[in-house]
Write a protein that holds these residues in place. Structure first.
Motif, PDB file in Angstrom:
ATOM      1  N   TRP A  17       0.531  -1.379  -0.046  1.00 21.26           N
ATOM      2  CA  TRP A  17      -0.163   0.188   0.354  1.00 21.26           C
ATOM      3  C   TRP A  17       0.724   1.827   0.040  1.00 21.26           C
ATOM      4  O   TRP A  17       1.677   1.607   0.731  1.00 21.26           O
ATOM      5  N   PRO A  19       1.174   5.327   0.884  1.00 19.06           N
ATOM      6  CA  PRO A  19       1.095   6.410   1.883  1.00 19.06           C
ATOM      7  C   PRO A  19      -0.569   7.315   1.784  1.00 19.06           C
ATOM      8  O   PRO A  19      -1.614   7.577   2.220  1.00 19.06           O
ATOM      9  N   ASP A  22      -3.261   4.904   2.285  1.00 18.90           N
ATOM     10  CA  ASP A  22      -3.055   4.421   3.572  1.00 18.90           C
ATOM     11  C   ASP A  22      -4.331   5.653   4.081  1.00 18.90           C
ATOM     12  O   ASP A  22      -5.243   5.729   4.915  1.00 18.90           O
ATOM     13  N   GLU A  23      -4.261   6.501   3.267  1.00 20.47           N
ATOM     14  CA  GLU A  23      -4.413   8.080   4.082  1.00 20.47           C
ATOM     15  C   GLU A  23      -6.165   8.149   3.080  1.00 20.47           C
ATOM     16  O   GLU A  23      -7.023   8.499   4.247  1.00 20.47           O
ATOM     17  N   LYS A  26      -7.823   5.056   5.021  1.00 21.77           N
ATOM     18  CA  LYS A  26      -7.644   6.037   6.826  1.00 21.77           C
ATOM     19  C   LYS A  26      -9.476   7.457   6.658  1.00 21.77           C
ATOM     20  O   LYS A  26     -10.370   7.474   7.850  1.00 21.77           O
ATOM     21  N   CYS A  54      -8.512  -4.061   1.075  1.00 24.56           N
ATOM     22  CA  CYS A  54      -8.973  -3.375   2.649  1.00 24.56           C
ATOM     23  C   CYS A  54      -8.572  -3.268   3.803  1.00 24.56           C
ATOM     24  O   CYS A  54      -8.301  -3.017   4.673  1.00 24.56           O
ATOM     25  N   ARG A  57      -5.967  -4.289   5.832  1.00 29.86           N
ATOM     26  CA  ARG A  57      -5.041  -3.826   5.897  1.00 29.86           C
ATOM     27  C   ARG A  57      -5.186  -2.273   6.648  1.00 29.86           C
ATOM     28  O   ARG A  57      -4.360  -1.990   7.631  1.00 29.86           O
ATOM     29  N   TRP A  58      -6.684  -2.033   6.956  1.00 28.31           N
ATOM     30  CA  TRP A  58      -7.443  -1.714   8.217  1.00 28.31           C
ATOM     31  C   TRP A  58      -6.534  -2.224   9.684  1.00 28.31           C
ATOM     32  O   TRP A  58      -6.198  -1.784  10.455  1.00 28.31           O
ATOM     33  N   TYR A  61      -2.738  -3.256  10.839  1.00 27.50           N
ATOM     34  CA  TYR A  61      -1.762  -1.701   9.930  1.00 27.50           C
ATOM     35  C   TYR A  61      -2.647   0.309  10.548  1.00 27.50           C
ATOM     36  O   TYR A  61      -1.788   0.133  11.108  1.00 27.50           O
ATOM     37  N   LEU A  62      -3.762  -0.295   9.731  1.00 23.52           N
ATOM     38  CA  LEU A  62      -3.598   1.023  10.343  1.00 23.52           C
ATOM     39  C   LEU A  62      -4.584   1.238  11.047  1.00 23.52           C
ATOM     40  O   LEU A  62      -4.624   2.924  11.197  1.00 23.52           O
ATOM     41  N   ARG A  63      -5.506   0.423  12.304  1.00 21.40           N
ATOM     42  CA  ARG A  63      -5.951   0.901  12.788  1.00 21.40           C
ATOM     43  C   ARG A  63      -5.656   1.510  14.612  1.00 21.40           C
ATOM     44  O   ARG A  63      -3.996   1.690  14.685  1.00 21.40           O
TER      45      ARG A  63
END
Length: 289
Positions: A17, A19, A22-23, A26, A54, A57-58, A61-63
């Motif tokens: 992914w 940035p 990711d943004e 998010k 998705c 990823r969330w 990693y993104l949580r």
DNA sequence: AAAATCGTCAACCGCACGGGG
DNA sequence: CCCCCGTGCGGTTGACGATTT
């Protein structure tokens, strides 16, 4: 013929992914949430990704509550302990480690802990604090942090002291069970995280008659546990009466291992506590988590 | 310094499960 | 009751950086 793929793989972006992605993910989740449908989310979020990608990823990693960085020794202890009891139920194990994902735990186990234990097994005299394990022939277990300390005590007071020192500060609630004789079941009954650790949902029905040689263990029916099953005590009071001061003796090898799951071979032991304990005292049932 | 090997971890794959129609 | 579909999960892969030869 397998089932149809969840998306057209020729039309979705794959691989790492960016940035920007990711943004975008998010931002979308922050304002809209998942909407209960990950598959439909990517186009809404302006992403050319598979919904599953998705979600992964969330979650991994993104949580915002994800904890990145090295695992602590305490976390290692918990992983080893739980793996020894339930095997590769990574999601269940990860649920006991705030901020860690099942993927994290799985990777950590496969890349570090497993090797560490294998190394220790091949070198049983090695220092326990370094190798995080202890291999005791009479117990024939090779897992690091025995849950059922009383059995260990019966074998070698010196080792017992070492294990107690090692496990007690980091896993107080498990040690409560370990010591068995006086632990306060209330702390487990009313603490969702603790009951969850034991694979029990709806913890209010769970408890022990925890006086005088009463203890608790895991067991299994048959030789394997299916992916969707968990173990739970069926009774409000899962306990058995030991034979007085020697209450653990009758449990012998079944409880002696303390681990129905062989950490090294990946097999479930055929020895079960139920061999030694009346089934009316410890009834194991399959329950969804 | 370069090549080979190893270790780590993000991401993917495919299966099972469960809910809804 | 069956089928479809989304989700969750565990196993596996592959890219990439680190370390060793």
């Amino acid at each position: 013929m397998g089932r149809a793929p969840c998306c057209d793989k020729t039309k979705v972006k794959r691989g790492p992914w960016s940035p920007d992605e990711d943004e975008a993910l998010k931002n979308y989740l922050h304002t809209h949430g998942t909407g209960g449908n990950w598959i439909a989310l990517p186009p809404k979020a302006g992403l050319k990704r598979c919904g599953k990608s998705c979600r992964l990823r969330w979650l991994n990693y993104l949580r915002p509550d994800i904890k990145h960085g090295a695992f602590t020794e305490e976390e290692d202890n918990i992983i080893c302990n739980l793996y020894s009891k339930m095997g590769s139920r990574w999601s269940v194990i990860a649920a006991q480690l705030p901020g860690r994902t099942d993927n994290d735990v799985k990777n950590h186990w496969n890349t570090k802990l497993k090797k560490k234990l294998l190394a220790a097994k091949s070198n049983p005299t090695s220092n326990m604090n370094e190798e995080s394990t202890y291999n005791h022939a009479s117990l024939h277990f090779s897992t690091p942090y025995p849950v059922f300390v009383p059995k260990v005590e019966a074998c070698d007071p010196g080792v017992s002291a070492l294990l107690n020192q090692f496990t007690a500060p980091t896993m107080p609630f498990l040690m409560d069970v370990n010591y068995g004789q006086t632990f306060n079941s209330q702390s487990m009954v009313h603490d969702p995280s603790h009951s969850s650790l034991l694979g029990i949902s709806g913890s209010s029905e769970f408890g022990f008659g925890a006086k005088n040689s009463h203890c608790f263990t895991w067991s299994e029916e048959g030789s394997s546990i299916s992916g969707s099953s968990s173990l739970a005590m069926d009774n409000n009071y899962g306990s058995w009466s030991g034979n007085g001061a020697g209450g653990y003796e009758g449990l012998s090898m079944g409880l002696g291992t303390g681990f129905p799951y062989d950490l090294m071979s990946g097999n479930w032991s055929q020895e079960t506590v139920l061999e030694a304990v009346p089934s009316s005292y410890a009834t194991m049932v399959n329950k969804p988590l």
